[in-house]
Design an enzyme around this catalytic site. Structure first.
Site, PDB file in Angstrom:
ATOM      1  N   SER A 137      29.150  19.452  58.778  1.00 57.88           N
ATOM      2  CA  SER A 137      29.581  19.752  57.409  1.00 57.88           C
ATOM      3  C   SER A 137      30.904  20.491  57.378  1.00 57.88           C
ATOM      4  O   SER A 137      31.508  20.627  56.321  1.00 57.88           O
ATOM      5  CB  SER A 137      28.554  20.645  56.716  1.00 57.88           C
ATOM      6  OG  SER A 137      27.286  20.098  56.807  1.00 57.88           O
ATOM      7  N   HIS A 171      30.143  12.005  57.344  1.00 63.98           N
ATOM      8  CA  HIS A 171      29.399  13.080  56.690  1.00 63.98           C
ATOM      9  C   HIS A 171      28.537  12.544  55.544  1.00 63.98           C
ATOM     10  O   HIS A 171      29.064  12.156  54.495  1.00 63.98           O
ATOM     11  CB  HIS A 171      30.421  14.119  56.184  1.00 63.98           C
ATOM     12  CG  HIS A 171      29.813  15.334  55.587  1.00 63.98           C
ATOM     13  ND1 HIS A 171      30.468  16.111  54.658  1.00 63.98           N
ATOM     14  CD2 HIS A 171      28.604  15.931  55.781  1.00 63.98           C
ATOM     15  CE1 HIS A 171      29.694  17.116  54.310  1.00 63.98           C
ATOM     16  NE2 HIS A 171      28.559  17.025  54.971  1.00 63.98           N
ATOM     17  N   GLU A 183      31.433  10.859  53.390  1.00 66.56           N
ATOM     18  CA  GLU A 183      32.809  11.348  53.567  1.00 66.56           C
ATOM     19  C   GLU A 183      33.199  11.086  55.024  1.00 66.56           C
ATOM     20  O   GLU A 183      32.474  11.480  55.928  1.00 66.56           O
ATOM     21  CB  GLU A 183      32.803  12.853  53.270  1.00 66.56           C
ATOM     22  CG  GLU A 183      34.137  13.535  53.313  1.00 66.56           C
ATOM     23  CD  GLU A 183      34.005  15.028  52.929  1.00 66.56           C
ATOM     24  OE1 GLU A 183      33.045  15.689  53.357  1.00 66.56           O
ATOM     25  OE2 GLU A 183      34.888  15.514  52.199  1.00 66.56           O
ATOM     26  N   ASN A 221      32.909  20.359  51.188  1.00 64.17           N
ATOM     27  CA  ASN A 221      32.483  21.757  51.277  1.00 64.17           C
ATOM     28  C   ASN A 221      33.591  22.756  50.983  1.00 64.17           C
ATOM     29  O   ASN A 221      33.313  23.911  50.667  1.00 64.17           O
ATOM     30  CB  ASN A 221      31.827  22.018  52.631  1.00 64.17           C
ATOM     31  CG  ASN A 221      30.422  21.445  52.623  1.00 64.17           C
ATOM     32  OD1 ASN A 221      29.685  21.604  51.650  1.00 64.17           O
ATOM     33  ND2 ASN A 221      30.055  20.729  53.669  1.00 64.17           N
TER      34      ASN A 221
HETATM   35  N1  CAA Z   1      14.407  11.679  50.329  1.00 64.54           N
HETATM   36  C1  CAA Z   1      14.433  10.493  49.698  1.00 64.54           C
HETATM   37  N2  CAA Z   1      14.408  10.368  48.365  1.00 64.54           N
HETATM   38  C2  CAA Z   1      14.313  11.494  47.632  1.00 64.54           C
HETATM   39  C3  CAA Z   1      14.260  12.770  48.231  1.00 64.54           C
HETATM   40  C4  CAA Z   1      14.316  12.834  49.654  1.00 64.54           C
HETATM   41  N3  CAA Z   1      14.307  13.978  50.315  1.00 64.54           N
HETATM   42  N4  CAA Z   1      14.195  13.689  47.251  1.00 64.54           N
HETATM   43  C5  CAA Z   1      14.186  13.036  46.075  1.00 64.54           C
HETATM   44  N5  CAA Z   1      14.268  11.708  46.316  1.00 64.54           N
HETATM   45  C6  CAA Z   1      14.324  10.633  45.314  1.00 64.54           C
HETATM   46  C7  CAA Z   1      13.032  10.550  44.524  1.00 64.54           C
HETATM   47  O1  CAA Z   1      12.064   9.788  45.188  1.00 64.54           O
HETATM   48  C8  CAA Z   1      13.498   9.889  43.259  1.00 64.54           C
HETATM   49  O2  CAA Z   1      13.623   8.498  43.498  1.00 64.54           O
HETATM   50  P1  CAA Z   1      13.430   7.421  42.267  1.00 64.54           P
HETATM   51  O3  CAA Z   1      14.634   7.533  41.409  1.00 64.54           O
HETATM   52  O4  CAA Z   1      13.331   6.125  42.986  1.00 64.54           O
HETATM   53  O5  CAA Z   1      12.168   7.814  41.573  1.00 64.54           O
HETATM   54  C9  CAA Z   1      14.933  10.438  43.061  1.00 64.54           C
HETATM   55  O6  CAA Z   1      15.319  10.949  44.340  1.00 64.54           O
HETATM   56  C10 CAA Z   1      14.947  11.566  42.062  1.00 64.54           C
HETATM   57  O7  CAA Z   1      14.018  12.552  42.495  1.00 64.54           O
HETATM   58  P2  CAA Z   1      13.117  13.427  41.531  1.00 64.54           P
HETATM   59  O8  CAA Z   1      12.825  12.658  40.278  1.00 64.54           O
HETATM   60  O9  CAA Z   1      11.971  13.963  42.311  1.00 64.54           O
HETATM   61  O10 CAA Z   1      13.994  14.717  41.225  1.00 64.54           O
HETATM   62  P3  CAA Z   1      15.413  14.862  40.585  1.00 64.54           P
HETATM   63  O11 CAA Z   1      15.678  13.872  39.509  1.00 64.54           O
HETATM   64  O12 CAA Z   1      15.522  16.300  40.297  1.00 64.54           O
HETATM   65  O13 CAA Z   1      16.429  14.508  41.779  1.00 64.54           O
HETATM   66  C11 CAA Z   1      17.775  15.172  43.564  1.00 64.54           C
HETATM   67  C12 CAA Z   1      16.379  15.150  43.007  1.00 64.54           C
HETATM   68  C13 CAA Z   1      18.264  13.751  43.842  1.00 64.54           C
HETATM   69  C14 CAA Z   1      17.716  15.937  44.873  1.00 64.54           C
HETATM   70  C15 CAA Z   1      18.747  15.834  42.509  1.00 64.54           C
HETATM   71  O14 CAA Z   1      18.230  17.085  42.140  1.00 64.54           O
HETATM   72  C16 CAA Z   1      20.148  16.046  43.033  1.00 64.54           C
HETATM   73  O15 CAA Z   1      20.964  15.132  43.042  1.00 64.54           O
HETATM   74  N6  CAA Z   1      20.441  17.285  43.456  1.00 64.54           N
HETATM   75  C17 CAA Z   1      21.754  17.620  44.042  1.00 64.54           C
HETATM   76  C18 CAA Z   1      21.773  17.182  45.471  1.00 64.54           C
HETATM   77  C19 CAA Z   1      23.078  17.478  46.138  1.00 64.54           C
HETATM   78  O16 CAA Z   1      24.018  18.027  45.594  1.00 64.54           O
HETATM   79  N7  CAA Z   1      23.139  17.109  47.421  1.00 64.54           N
HETATM   80  C20 CAA Z   1      24.291  17.369  48.254  1.00 64.54           C
HETATM   81  C21 CAA Z   1      24.096  18.649  48.981  1.00 64.54           C
HETATM   82  S1  CAA Z   1      25.473  19.029  50.005  1.00 64.54           S
HETATM   83  C22 CAA Z   1      25.179  18.176  51.415  1.00 64.54           C
HETATM   84  O17 CAA Z   1      24.201  17.526  51.607  1.00 64.54           O
HETATM   85  C23 CAA Z   1      26.206  18.189  52.461  1.00 64.54           C
HETATM   86  C24 CAA Z   1      26.693  19.414  53.018  1.00 64.54           C
HETATM   87  O18 CAA Z   1      27.635  19.335  53.776  1.00 64.54           O
HETATM   88  C25 CAA Z   1      26.116  20.749  52.763  1.00 64.54           C
END
Ligand code: CAA
Length: 313
Positions: A137, A171, A183, A221
């Protein structure tokens, strides 16, 4: 879409993919490689058998959920499952020559020494043609790439030059099956051909791609972590409650998660390590980690994965 995507990865010579680390990122990468890119062999490696077992059950539960929702057919799920192979060490990647990875994605702990050791080992056990990608990251890709040299290679030798040229940053974002972006970060040493093939692989996994220079935190990030850190400082200063900070961003700015929930989701240890890397490498005070973030990590409160962070899980 899947058939074209698969053809695209295979056309770029990627028929077998190795993933190092069966944590949430590694597992997600293995999932999209097997299901979306239809890579014939996906070798998932972790030193811990318990972590591999946990990874495989999560992989199967994701397939089951996608079948249940009608997103994929049962035979697609069965095929994806049949592509996944678990191995205990990177030496085992080369055990069956018909499945030797054309590309490896390292998704181990966010620690330079660990990544350097893995890259050295990958360079020793895999042919020079295998692309070596890191899912880091924030750590310098050029520094990780520099360790992609086989043991015993003489400085200045062809191996010592060519090793780092097949390394780069790829990434993914968490949760990998859901987030649409990859990315891509070429190291100073990355060859154009390796960059192009890695881009084809990411697209085959169903992702949009962006490219960033190899700077601390890359684009993602560099923007996200100071934002999360500022939310933690806002809490630390008692300006608002954690719920109000999160709700402000969720409802006021339409973010899917508030910044403190997102920090718990990413892992507070990961957030701290990214901030520390950016601060150390730039000496810019805008990247100074919040004291509260450090203390929570000291306490072992890593967020969702440890059951406690800003919230309880
Ligand atoms: N694995 C696979 N699928 C998942 C999952 C997981 N761990 N968690 C949730 N999902 C899927 C669900 O099954 C659901 O799928 P469907 O649309 O087919 O039903 C979908 O995601 C939506 O999930 P929920 O309805 O349970 O919950 P939600 O609408 O609140 O979405 C979320 C959950 C997608 C995590 C959403 O909250 C979100 O986009 N959050 C922000 C995530 C983000 O910013 N990620 C980047 C982080 S930074 C990073 O990763 C990199 C770094 O360098 C730090």
């Amino acid at each position: 879409m899947a058939a074209n995507a698969a053809a695209s990865a295979v056309a770029h010579g990627i028929k077998s993919v190795g993933v190092v680390g069966a944590g949430q990122m590694g597992l997600g990468i293995a999932y999209v490689a097997a299901l979306r890119a239809e890579i014939p062999s996906v070798l998932l490696c972790d030193a811990s058998q318990a972590q591999l077992d946990k990874g495989v059950s999560f992989f199967e539960s994701l397939l089951k959920k996608d079948v249940g929702k009608g997103k994929i057919k049962q035979d697609q799920a069965d095929l994806a499952r049949s592509r996944l192979i678990t191995v205990p060490s990177v030496e085992d990647f080369a055990r069956d020559s018909s499945k030797t990875p054309d590309m490896v994605i390292e998704a181990a702990t966010e620690n330079l020494a660990i990544k350097q050791k893995i890259f050295g080992s990958l360079a020793t056990h895999l042919p020079l043609t295998t692309i070596l990608a890191t899912n880091t990251s924030s750590i310098s890709i050029s520094k990780i790439a520099a360790s992609a040299v086989p043991a015993g290679a003489k400085p200045g030798s062809e191996e010592a030059w060519k090793g780092p040229a097949r390394a780069l940053g790829v990434h993914f974002f968490n949760p990998v099956p859901v987030m649409k972006l990859v990315e891509i970060i070429p190291a100073l040493q990355t060859s154009p051909d390796v960059l192009e093939r890695a881009q084809a692989f990411a697209r085959a996994c169903g992702k949009e791609i962006t490219t960033s220079k190899d700077v601390p935190g890359f684009v993602s990030n560099r923007l996200l972590m100071p934002f999360i850190n500022e939310a933690i400082m806002t809490l630390e200063k008692g300006i608002a409650t954690k719920e109000d900070i999160d709700t402000t961003l969720k409802l006021g700015m339409n973010h899917p998660m508030g910044p403190l929930t997102l920090a718990d989701f990413i892992g507070l240890d990961t957030c701290l390590s990214i901030m520390e890397t950016m601060y150390r490498e730039t000496s810019d005070s805008k990247y100074r980690p919040a004291v509260l973030l450090g203390r929570m990590v000291d306490a072992g409160w890593y967020g969702k994965k440890s059951g406690k962070g800003f919230y309880d899980y």
